[in-house]
Design a protein around this motif. Structure first.
Motif, PDB file in Angstrom:
ATOM      1  N   VAL A 199       0.860  -1.183   0.000  1.00 57.93           N
ATOM      2  CA  VAL A 199       0.000   0.000   0.000  1.00 57.93           C
ATOM      3  C   VAL A 199       0.895   1.230   0.000  1.00 57.93           C
ATOM      4  O   VAL A 199       1.860   1.304   0.764  1.00 57.93           O
ATOM      5  CB  VAL A 199      -0.919   0.025   1.239  1.00 57.93           C
ATOM      6  CG1 VAL A 199      -1.892   1.188   1.163  1.00 57.93           C
ATOM      7  CG2 VAL A 199      -1.665  -1.292   1.375  1.00 57.93           C
ATOM      8  N   LEU A 223      -0.976  -0.849  -4.355  1.00 61.52           N
ATOM      9  CA  LEU A 223      -2.278  -0.219  -4.162  1.00 61.52           C
ATOM     10  C   LEU A 223      -2.001   1.227  -3.764  1.00 61.52           C
ATOM     11  O   LEU A 223      -1.541   1.497  -2.644  1.00 61.52           O
ATOM     12  CB  LEU A 223      -3.086  -0.943  -3.082  1.00 61.52           C
ATOM     13  CG  LEU A 223      -3.647  -2.314  -3.481  1.00 61.52           C
ATOM     14  CD1 LEU A 223      -2.576  -3.392  -3.324  1.00 61.52           C
ATOM     15  CD2 LEU A 223      -4.857  -2.669  -2.635  1.00 61.52           C
ATOM     16  N   PHE A 229      -7.345   3.334  -4.205  1.00 68.06           N
ATOM     17  CA  PHE A 229      -8.287   3.706  -3.139  1.00 68.06           C
ATOM     18  C   PHE A 229      -8.277   5.230  -3.023  1.00 68.06           C
ATOM     19  O   PHE A 229      -7.256   5.875  -3.264  1.00 68.06           O
ATOM     20  CB  PHE A 229      -7.927   3.041  -1.801  1.00 68.06           C
ATOM     21  CG  PHE A 229      -6.583   3.425  -1.248  1.00 68.06           C
ATOM     22  CD1 PHE A 229      -6.435   4.454  -0.326  1.00 68.06           C
ATOM     23  CD2 PHE A 229      -5.435   2.741  -1.643  1.00 68.06           C
ATOM     24  CE1 PHE A 229      -5.192   4.795   0.183  1.00 68.06           C
ATOM     25  CE2 PHE A 229      -4.179   3.077  -1.142  1.00 68.06           C
ATOM     26  CZ  PHE A 229      -4.061   4.116  -0.225  1.00 68.06           C
ATOM     27  N   SER A 247     -12.813   2.051  -2.491  1.00 68.64           N
ATOM     28  CA  SER A 247     -12.009   1.212  -3.377  1.00 68.64           C
ATOM     29  C   SER A 247     -12.966   0.223  -4.028  1.00 68.64           C
ATOM     30  O   SER A 247     -14.157   0.189  -3.697  1.00 68.64           O
ATOM     31  CB  SER A 247     -10.930   0.467  -2.589  1.00 68.64           C
ATOM     32  OG  SER A 247     -11.522  -0.535  -1.771  1.00 68.64           O
ATOM     33  N   THR A 273      -6.745   0.299   3.961  1.00 69.51           N
ATOM     34  CA  THR A 273      -6.346  -0.599   2.866  1.00 69.51           C
ATOM     35  C   THR A 273      -5.465  -1.725   3.385  1.00 69.51           C
ATOM     36  O   THR A 273      -5.625  -2.901   3.006  1.00 69.51           O
ATOM     37  CB  THR A 273      -5.615   0.195   1.766  1.00 69.51           C
ATOM     38  OG1 THR A 273      -6.407   1.334   1.402  1.00 69.51           O
ATOM     39  CG2 THR A 273      -5.377  -0.651   0.532  1.00 69.51           C
TER      40      THR A 273
END
Length: 438
Positions: A199, A223, A229, A247, A273
């Motif tokens: 992330v 991500l 997100f 997301s 996340t």
């Protein structure tokens, strides 16, 4: 022999802080002699210039709200050393710390004799104690906060984390990580593990390019904030942000954070996340109410910590230029219509000229600079006199050598509507917190 708490701390803090050549080899040898306790656990691994601690705290509370047991390893501590190693938010007991430190010290003595460069550093010993403790109590997930950088950080001996995260990349610790944002990002990207998702918070363009290249090289799915997100602030001027999160896998239309400050909006996005990835990896469903409950329950001492409400008194451990810039943004957004008194002390090895310049530029700020003992002789508090003389400010800058005197002087002149923010160093915040909480 280590027989009590004081002896355990004296042993830990008495070790050298850094070695000339960064390596994980010494840490691997160290852990092998301890039976490789790190191999028995499941991890989340978090790095970043700022925001690491907040992300760890929020992720922990989200996972706890889902019914998991969670270990955390963070630094520095604010009140007691034990806070660095916590199970479900409870610090390691003094008895456990003494017992495990004694066991670890035996191996350290051996390595001091065997290794040409000497035995483990202070942070390597902290890390080893943590791994040994969690191998005993075996939480469902351990969240590791990187000490400095990533590639050569002693936490980076873990082989197969559930997921990793980079919260932010900014200028700090350049002596160890390199002079440019690309250098710093490269070190932080070093915690990536092949095939395991990472992330990534909002990063500067040059830093993001380095992280993306590293992800390609290691087949790591990224991500990214703003792409995979999206988190938005729903309420301008709220000290405790109200956010939405979206997301493909999860939508939270409205959640209130219990950590103050605008910069927590981005941190919350990373934490949600990361927690979602952990739950999915463990085969558990994500419960929206538990996410909201966890975010509402998060407490993280010394990070925009509200310790008094009338007048407003806040402790914020902004200890580098990006941290101070984030604090300034919060002051502009949330306290623009109020008089803000700042009590500031900064370590000498930080960018204190630039940090003070950012604070001095705010039109509603009354700035008082002071000094404190610092974490050790090698890391003293900065002498700010020459820098203060060059600042252009709306209100006269005060300099008071003794921070207790400075604190008392400001406290006497505050009205109910004023704001006092104490900042510049987490070590300074720790000292102030001791005074206020005693």
């Amino acid at each position: 022999m280590i027989n009590n708490y004081q002896q355990a701390l004296a042993f830990i803090h008495g070790r050298t802080k850094f070695k000339k050549i960064p390596t994980l080899e010494r840490m691997r040898v160290f852990l092998k002699k301890l039976g490789n306790p790190q191999d028995q656990l499941r991890y989340l691994h978090v790095t970043g210039t700022n925001g690491k601690g907040s992300v760890v705290a929020m992720t922990r509370e989200i996972l706890l709200a889902h019914g998991l047991s969670v270990g955390t390893f963070t630094s520095p501590f604010i009140t007691r050393f034990n806070e660095r190693i916590e199970l479900d938010g409870r610090p390691i007991s003094d008895d456990d710390l003494v017992r495990i430190t004694s066991r670890v010290a035996t191996v350290v003595d051996l390595l001091d004799q065997q290794l040409p460069s000497g035995g483990p550093t202070e942070f390597e010993i902290d890390t080893a104690i943590m791994f040994c403790y969690f191998a005993e109590v075996h939480p469902d997930v351990v969240i590791l906060e990187v000490g400095i950088g990533g590639t050569y950080d002693s936490t980076n001996v873990i082989a197969d984390p559930l997921a990793t995260a980079i919260t932010s990349v900014g200028y700090d610790h350049m002596k160890y990580l390199g002079p440019t944002l690309a250098d710093i990002a490269r070190q932080k990207a070093g915690i990536m593990k092949s095939g395991r998702p990472m992330v990534v918070g909002k990063l500067p363009v040059t830093a993001m390019a380095v992280v993306e290249q590293a992800a390609d090289d290691h087949q790591v799915p990224l991500l990214c904030a703003g792409v995979d997100f999206v988190v938005n602030s729903l309420q301008d001027g709220a000290l405790f942000p109200v956010i939405s999160y979206q997301s493909d896998e999860l939508v939270l239309p409205k959640v209130t954070l219990s950590l103050a400050g605008d910069y927590q909006v981005g941190n919350a996005g990373v934490a949600i996340t990361l927690a979602r990835l952990a739950l999915t990896a463990l085969g558990l469903p994500v419960d929206k109410r538990s996410v909201a409950q966890g975010l509402a329950a998060t407490h993280w001492p010394g990070r925009m910590e509200l310790v008094n409400s009338s007048p407003t008194v806040i402790l914020d451990g902004a200890h580098n230029l990006p941290g101070i810039q984030a604090l300034c943004q919060t002051i502009r957004d949330d306290f623009a219509d109020r008089d803000v008194y700042l009590l500031v002390a900064i370590l000498a090895d930080k960018q204190y000229e630039a940090m003070l310049g950012e604070l001095a530029a705010l039109p509603n700020v009354h700035l008082t600079a002071t000094r404190f003992a610092g974490p050790g002789k090698q890391r003293p508090s900065a002498d700010l006199t020459a820098t203060l003389a060059q600042l252009r400010t709306r209100y006269p800058v005060q300099e008071v050598a003794d921070w207790q005197t400075a604190f008392a002087g400001i406290a006497h002149q505050l009205s109910a509507d004023d704001v006092l923010i104490i900042t510049g160093s987490l070590y300074f915040i720790s000292d102030v917190r001791h005074l206020m909480m005693d």
